[in-house]
Design an enzyme around this catalytic site. Structure first.
Site, mmCIF file in Angstrom:
data_model
loop_
_atom_site.group_PDB
_atom_site.id
_atom_site.type_symbol
_atom_site.label_atom_id
_atom_site.label_comp_id
_atom_site.label_asym_id
_atom_site.label_seq_id
_atom_site.Cartn_x
_atom_site.Cartn_y
_atom_site.Cartn_z
ATOM 1 N N ASN A 9 0.872 -1.181 0.000
ATOM 2 C CA ASN A 9 0.000 0.000 0.000
ATOM 3 C C ASN A 9 0.909 1.231 0.000
ATOM 4 O OD1 ASN A 9 -1.818 2.045 0.492
ATOM 5 N ND2 ASN A 9 -2.203 1.467 2.624
ATOM 6 N N LYS A 11 0.088 4.285 -0.287
ATOM 7 C CA LYS A 11 -0.568 5.477 0.292
ATOM 8 C C LYS A 11 -0.342 6.678 -0.626
ATOM 9 C CE LYS A 11 0.264 3.470 4.794
ATOM 10 N NZ LYS A 11 0.201 3.633 6.223
ATOM 11 N N HIS A 98 -9.288 1.101 5.152
ATOM 12 C CA HIS A 98 -7.996 1.279 5.837
ATOM 13 C C HIS A 98 -8.210 2.209 7.031
ATOM 14 C CE1 HIS A 98 -3.890 2.512 6.625
ATOM 15 N NE2 HIS A 98 -3.500 1.430 5.960
ATOM 16 N N GLU A 100 -6.649 4.629 8.099
ATOM 17 C CA GLU A 100 -6.470 6.063 7.791
ATOM 18 C C GLU A 100 -7.739 6.634 7.161
ATOM 19 O OE1 GLU A 100 -2.842 5.575 5.586
ATOM 20 O OE2 GLU A 100 -1.828 4.987 7.437
ATOM 21 N N GLU A 170 -5.198 -5.011 10.836
ATOM 22 C CA GLU A 170 -4.159 -4.005 10.994
ATOM 23 C C GLU A 170 -4.396 -3.227 12.284
ATOM 24 O OE1 GLU A 170 -2.270 -2.854 7.029
ATOM 25 O OE2 GLU A 170 -4.068 -1.647 7.213
ATOM 26 N N GLY A 176 2.619 2.172 10.735
ATOM 27 C CA GLY A 176 3.546 3.287 10.550
ATOM 28 C C GLY A 176 4.278 3.696 11.817
ATOM 29 N N SER A 216 3.691 -2.247 10.376
ATOM 30 C CA SER A 216 5.150 -2.241 10.530
ATOM 31 C C SER A 216 5.807 -3.581 10.188
ATOM 32 C CB SER A 216 5.536 -1.779 11.944
ATOM 33 O OG SER A 216 5.073 -0.456 12.168
HETATM 34 C C1 PEP Z 1 -0.594 0.093 6.165
HETATM 35 O O1 PEP Z 1 -0.716 1.288 5.993
HETATM 36 O O2 PEP Z 1 -1.476 -0.677 5.727
HETATM 37 C C2 PEP Z 1 0.566 -0.389 6.886
HETATM 38 C C3 PEP Z 1 0.543 -1.606 7.337
HETATM 39 O O3 PEP Z 1 1.595 0.508 7.049
HETATM 40 P P1 PEP Z 1 3.039 0.175 7.681
HETATM 41 O O4 PEP Z 1 3.529 -1.117 7.069
HETATM 42 O O5 PEP Z 1 3.904 1.340 7.284
HETATM 43 O O6 PEP Z 1 2.862 0.055 9.146
#
Ligand code: PEP
Length: 254
Positions: A9, A11, A98, A100, A170, A176, A216
């Site tokens: 992803n 973003k 997601h 976000e 998630e 992040g 992460s």
């Molecule tokens: C995400 O945004 O779906 C995500 C898992 O981000 P990150 O791997 O940077 O934590």
């Protein structure tokens, strides 16, 4: 055998030129890797990049996904991108809900149910995201939160349509932040999600469901997380923006 997926992803990162270079580097690296039939690689670039990324990637190895789609079919919805638009430009999947989008764009369970419906109607695989915030976990509420997110948006689907869904767990506190869920925390929640789905749709559908972990994931922790029996791959944010690290994560699922 369940499908396994590593999805990147991006973003709101990269301009087209950089995104094409990234996709092209990933594509070249994947040429040397023999992917088993049940392993799928997905890239979710920004909307503006999709047509270009599609041209530099091998569609037998790389599936293109949108990061979001509209809950509406078409019409006066300025700024929106429909599921049909994504399908017609070469996407086969779309990320829905997601954290976000839930947090910054106020997406509710009801909206996400409509987005899922639009995705399915247009033959896009919905990658449906769920996950609790830190305070919800600390209050011991994480299982309830995830169960509600899934049931409110997805449990109106027929069994046939539900079987086309991919779920990405998630935890918001891991996205992040550099803090990854332990493999035990990921396994515990994935097992719970599969059990929740089994209660609604039966064991057969639950056993076939692909459940990704996101938060992460990096080359040095991917293998450990992917080794858990109910973790079927990852949704990768930051580490998907470098070809080497993304491809190393792909190798961890093989
Ligand atoms: C995400 O945004 O779906 C995500 C898992 O981000 P990150 O791997 O940077 O934590």
């Amino acid at each position: 055998m369940r499908n396994k997926i590593v999805a990147g992803n991006w973003k709101m990162n990269t301009i087209v030129r950089e995104g094409v270079a990234l996709a092209s580097d990933i594509n070249v690296s994947l040429k040397d890797i023999n992917l088993p039939e049940n392993v799928k690689i997905i890239l979710a670039p920004p909307f503006t990049h999709i047509a270009f990324v599609e041209q530099v990637t091998d569609d037998k190895k790389i599936i293109i996904a949108g990061q979001n789609c509209s809950s509406e079919e078409q019409g006066a919805y300025t700024g929106e991108i429909s599921a049909k638009m994504l399908k017609m430009i070469g996407c086969s999947a779309v990320i829905i809900g997601h954290s976000e989008r839930r947090a910054y764009f106020c997406e509710t369970s009801e909206t996400l149910a409509k987005k899922t419906e639009q995705a399915l109607k247009n033959e896009l695989t919905p990658i449906f995201c769920c996950g609790e915030k830190l305070e919800e976990r600390e209050a011991g509420n994480h299982f309830n939160i995830v169960k509600n997110q899934i049931s409110e948006s997805l449990f109106n689907l027929s069994e046939k349509n539900f079987s086309k869904i991919v779920i990405a767990y998630e935890p918001v506190w891991a996205i992040g932040t550099g803090v990854t869920a332990t493999k035990e925390q990921a396994q515990e929640m994935h097992e719970f999600i599969r059990k929740t789905v089994a209660e609604k749709y039966g064991n057969n559908t639950a056993e076939k469901l692909t459940i990704l972990y996101g938060g992460s994931v990096k080359p040095d922790n991917a293998a450990e997380i992917f080794s858990m029996p109910d973790v079927d791959g990852g949704l990768i944010g930051g580490a998907s923006l470098k070809a080497d690290s993304f491809v190393d994560i792909v190798k961890a699922i093989l």
